[in-house]
Write an enzyme that holds these catalytic residues in place. Structure first.
Site, short mmCIF file in Angstrom:
data_model
loop_
_atom_site.label_atom_id
_atom_site.label_comp_id
_atom_site.label_asym_id
_atom_site.label_seq_id
_atom_site.Cartn_x
_atom_site.Cartn_y
_atom_site.Cartn_z
CG ASN A 89 -70.37 4.48 -0.79
OD1 ASN A 89 -69.29 3.91 -0.97
ND2 ASN A 89 -70.46 5.79 -0.66
CD GLU A 90 -75.73 1.52 -2.66
OE1 GLU A 90 -74.68 1.18 -3.26
OE2 GLU A 90 -76.27 2.65 -2.81
CB SER A 142 -58.95 0.94 -13.30
OG SER A 142 -60.24 1.06 -12.75
CB SER A 168 -65.17 -6.51 -11.39
OG SER A 168 -64.92 -5.83 -10.19
CD GLU A 190 -53.17 1.88 3.19
OE1 GLU A 190 -52.25 1.08 3.47
OE2 GLU A 190 -53.26 3.02 3.69
CD GLN A 202 -58.80 -4.50 -7.76
OE1 GLN A 202 -59.04 -3.32 -8.01
NE2 GLN A 202 -59.10 -5.07 -6.62
N GLY A 203 -57.55 -7.38 -11.81
CA GLY A 203 -58.56 -8.15 -12.54
C GLY A 203 -59.41 -8.97 -11.59
#
Ligand SMILES: Cc1cc2nc3c(=O)[nH]c(=O)nc-3n(C[C@H](O)[C@H](O)[C@H](O)COP(=O)(O)OP(=O)(O)OC[C@H]3O[C@@H](n4cnc5c(N)ncnc54)[C@H](O)[C@@H]3O)c2cc1C
Lengths: 378, 401
Positions: free
Chosen positions: B387-388, B161, B129, B245, B126-127
């Site tokens: 999470n923020e 990743s 960021s 999802e 997954q590209g």
């Protein structure tokens, strides 16, 4: 009440800060990690010149007669830069054992060498099965022809790879968990029958697994009274807790200031992320935890020489809990507020995180000390 | 209201368990039980075994090679897979690019990529960021300029990743630098990692592993036919991908498996002269985690059952609840496993082992692995939207603040 440093302590703090500023940048630290023992022999000599290595020892033994506050200052400074040298193992742990239990011959033979930077020691007490139980010693020592024979194994011996001499605990009588019946021995790390395997800890510092198979030592290798070493071991561990508490405070300071800097410079959504109130509050909480940790590290240092053993143990356990919780909060949030970059080996914050994590799991973790405290509630 | 699974659901669970028992290779199961991160080989091996059974693409409809399961069945599948414990199927393949192609792809793209994604013949990454575009993803700068029947990509992705394993990368790129809103100038492209001009540079993470990468694009040519969705509408695709999802997000099976492992290990470790498992503080901590797991489990079931009836395919802010609570639990349960090991969790035994492979084990591998995964999972509250950011979504989308 007095929380001020005296003139000598301020001088010590300043000169150490200068030395470390010159020699302990994050990149330099990498080069020390890459040295064969994972730390810098050259800096060790400089510590000796500064008087750090003889700090807690009597002047008659080549030391400076310093106390727990002095050690606290040193460890805090080391924590700020994540110093890798075996100060904890040699000066604090083995040094305390020698200082408290050694006879005059042993002290005058070894302490000057430590102070001069010529001798590295390690405290070989923990065992594989013991986890945090200090009296869980199954390594044995049996008398033989005027000396002793040691059999057993010691686990996660900090800097056990570098040490010339090991302070080894062994059972001379009694059962697995008895506090009575444990003796400390000074054992040459090259002794026949002693085998060491080395490895890095998660924070890059080194340790060893040590096995002892019919290792013979002479009668004068006994450190302190035969069968009565437990109170000494307890005090060595207390000294270790106080020292690493201060080290953790230094590490927390570093994480706090790195994070603050990052909040001011990292831009997302067209502004510094420090503009977001949730992150401002988190940084404030980190500061509150840091100050809690600092207070607890001071408690530990100032309580170390308290003669009442129960009171001392109580305060030390409190300090371990307080510092453990504080450093976990600060470290976890330091990474969180950095986002992805905080997860990388290239960036310093993760190294501080891991040092605090390793400290938490030394000498009993937060849960261990909280349960000791819980036992005293009445 | 009835908390119990139906007879069919129970039978379904039994069927899965039996299959996992009989088909999960013992060595893979043992590595997973000890807490190792699954290797590429183990992930591929297991996903192919599942795919032969028609289960790898567990969330896809039948017509595209999935089992056509209901959301409740998918949830049971994920949990049983994690409890086995088996490697999880590739999220990039199964819950990201697969559903995206099913929703937005051309028929040709589906035919070409879906079967290979299910069988992990293509490893996807997954590209999204970039150095300047993390939480603020719409700030991405990697540019794709049209040149005949191609786009030409220049720029840089980061935190990609497993890019070093990957055959393909789905990327967000800027196709209109002049769009009024930043979100409106972005397109979604499929990039063959073998295309000239791509450089992958490793990033080592604090657990010592190589999972992350930087990916550099230097005049990388991508056929127009590999764009998914309309030009400059890639943001819609990305939003769908990030939000659709919900069953997989909380990874509750993993947290359960870690607690079970920690409980078992605590029989072997000591505290205050007796087995750790008998220590009141430890028992309370485990009990607390089990309470938290149970609560989230019920919440997840509520979300999943509601999903059964409505909102199919649409993002739901409740997924943020599952993400935050699920990752907190994942972090707490791996920490538990690490703490059980105590001092034995701190050495990095493996480094030494790799060098001296014929020596006996230095120390318990599970303890070192528990620490490794505790370290890696600090990222669980960062990746997939921090999470923020998840809490921002809840306050805006749910609370209207
Ligand atoms: C292990 C790992 C794997 C990853 N895998 C991939 C991958 O495969 N592909 C991919 O594209 N990306 C991946 N990422 C990237 C991930 O999605 C980003 O790290 C994440 O979106 C955060 O961006 P950032 O790291 O730039 O942090 P930043 O966005 O800079 O955030 C820094 C801090 O600021 C906070 N913050 C930012 N904005 C706000 C706000 N508005 N309000 C409150 N707080 C805010 C964040 O919560 C965080 O605490 C991965 C990251 C990690 C760590």
């Amino acid at each position: 009440m007095d929380f001020e440093l005296n003139e000598e302590q301020r001088l010590l703090e300043d000169s150490l800060a200068r030395l470390l500023a010159d020699h302990y940048g994050f990149d330099k630290r990498r080069t020390y990690l890459a040295e064969p023992e994972g730390w810098s022999r050259a800096l060790w000599s400089q510590y000796a010149e500064l008087g750090l290595l003889g700090l807690p020892f009597a002047e008659s033994h080549g030391g400076f007669g310093g106390g727990p506050t002095d050690i606290m200052l040193v460890m805090e400074a080391f924590g700020r830069v994540l110093a890798l040298e075996p100060y904890l193992a040699t000066v604090v742990l083995a040094g305390t054992a020698l200082r408290l239990a050694g006879n005059e011959t042993q002290k005058s033979a070894m302490l000057p060498q430590i102070s001069a930077g010529e001798m590295i020691l390690a405290f070989a007490h923990g065992e594989r099965q013991a986890r945090y139980d200090l009296s869980d010693v199954v390594t044995t020592a049996k008398r033989r022809s005027g000396g002793w024979v040691l059999d057993g194994a010691k686990s996660v011996v900090l800097h056990g790879d570098s040490a010339q001499q090991l302070v080894v605990s062994a059972r001379v009588s009694g059962q697995r968990d008895d506090t009575d019946g444990i003796t400390l021995f000074l054992v040459d790390s090259g002794a026949t029958g002693l085998a060491r395997r080395f490895y890095p800890m998660r924070d890059g510092t080194r340790a060893a697994e040590i096995s002892l198979s019919s290792v013979e030592v002479s009668a004068d290798a006994v450190l302190g009274a035969v069968g009565a070493a437990f109170p000494v071991i307890d005090r060595v561990v207390e000294a270790g807790i106080a020292a690493t508490a201060a080290e953790a405070v230094g590490a927390m300071e570093a994480m706090q200031s790195m994070t603050l800097e990052y909040l001011k410079t990292r831009q997302q959504f067209g502004r510094p992320i420090g503009d977001y109130q949730v992150l401002q509050h988190r940084a404030s909480e980190m500061l509150m935890e840091l100050e809690r940790g600092r207070s607890m590290a001071m408690l530990a240092a100032m309580t170390l020489e308290e003669p009442n053993a129960a009171e001392r143990a109580h305060n030390i356990a409190m300090a371990k809990v307080g510092v453990g919780q504080a450093s976990k909060f600060v470290a976890q949030n330091a990474i969180q507020l950095h986002g992805g970059i905080g997860m990388t080996e290239e960036y310093a914050v993760g190294h501080y995180f891991r040092r605090c994590m390793v400290i938490e799991h030394m000498f009993g973790d937060t849960a261990h000390h909280l349960s000791r405290l819980a036992d005293t509630v009445s | 209201m009835d908390l119990r699974y139906t007879a069919e659901e129970l039978a379904f669970r039994e069927e899965l368990r039996a299959f996992f028992r009989d088909n999960l290779p013992a060595d893979i199961r043992e590595r997973m039980r000890l807490g190792h991160a699954p290797s590429k080989e183990d992930t591929v091996t297991w996903q192919r075994i599942l795919n032969r059974q028609g289960w790898a693409a567990y969330s896809w409809p039948k017509e595209y090679g999935g089992p056509g399961w209901s959301p409740v069945q998918r949830m049971i599948f994920l949990e049983e897979n994690q409890l086995a414990p088996a490697p999880e199927v590739s999220g990039f393949n199964i819950t990201m690019i697969g559903p995206v192609l099913i929703q937005f792809g051309t028929e040709e793209q589906r035919q070409r990529f879906l079967p290979r994604a299910a069988n992990i013949d293509d490893w996807w990454c997954q590209g999204f960021s970039e150095p300047g575009a993390g939480s603020d993803l719409a700030a991405l700068k990697t540019a794709a300029r049209r040149d005949g029947d191609h786009y030409v990509i220049n720029g840089q992705k980061i935190w990609t990743s497993t890019a070093h394993h990957a055959d393909w990368c789905f990327c967000l790129v800027r196709t209109d630098p002049h769009a009024k809103k930043r979100q409106e100038g972005i397109s979604f492209l499929l990039v063959d990692m073998k295309t000239p001009g791509i450089t992958v540079r490793p990033i080592i993470s604090i657990d010592g592993s190589h999972h992350l990468n930087e990916v550099f694009f230097d005049d990388v040519a991508v056929p127009l036919s590999l764009r998914v969705g309309e030009e400059n509408r890639g943001w819609d695709v990305a939003k769908f991908l990030l939000g659709h999802e919900r069953t997989g997000i909380a990874r509750l099976g993993k947290s359960k498996e870690r607690v079970k492992f920690a409980r078992d290990a605590a029989h072997e470790m000591r505290a205050n002269g007796r087995p750790l498992i008998e220590d009141p503080g430890f028992r309370q901590r485990v009990a607390q985690l089990e309470v938290d797991i149970k609560a989230l489990e019920i919440t997840q079931m509520r979300v999943v059952c509601a999903h059964d009836r409505s909102r199919e395919g649409r993002p739901d802010p409740l997924s943020s609840v599952l993400k935050v609570k699920g990752t907190e639990l994942l972090q707490a349960t791996t920490e538990l496993a690490m703490d059980v090991g105590g001092p034995l969790s701190m050495p990095d035994w493996a480094q030494e082992l790799a060098a001296l492979s014929n020596e006996p084990e230095l120390g318990p591998v599970w303890a070192a692995e528990a620490t490794r995964s505790y370290l890696f999972l600090r990222a669980a509250s960062i990746y997939g939207g921090t999470n923020e950011i998840q809490k921002n979504i809840v306050s805006k989308a749910v609370l209207g603040l």
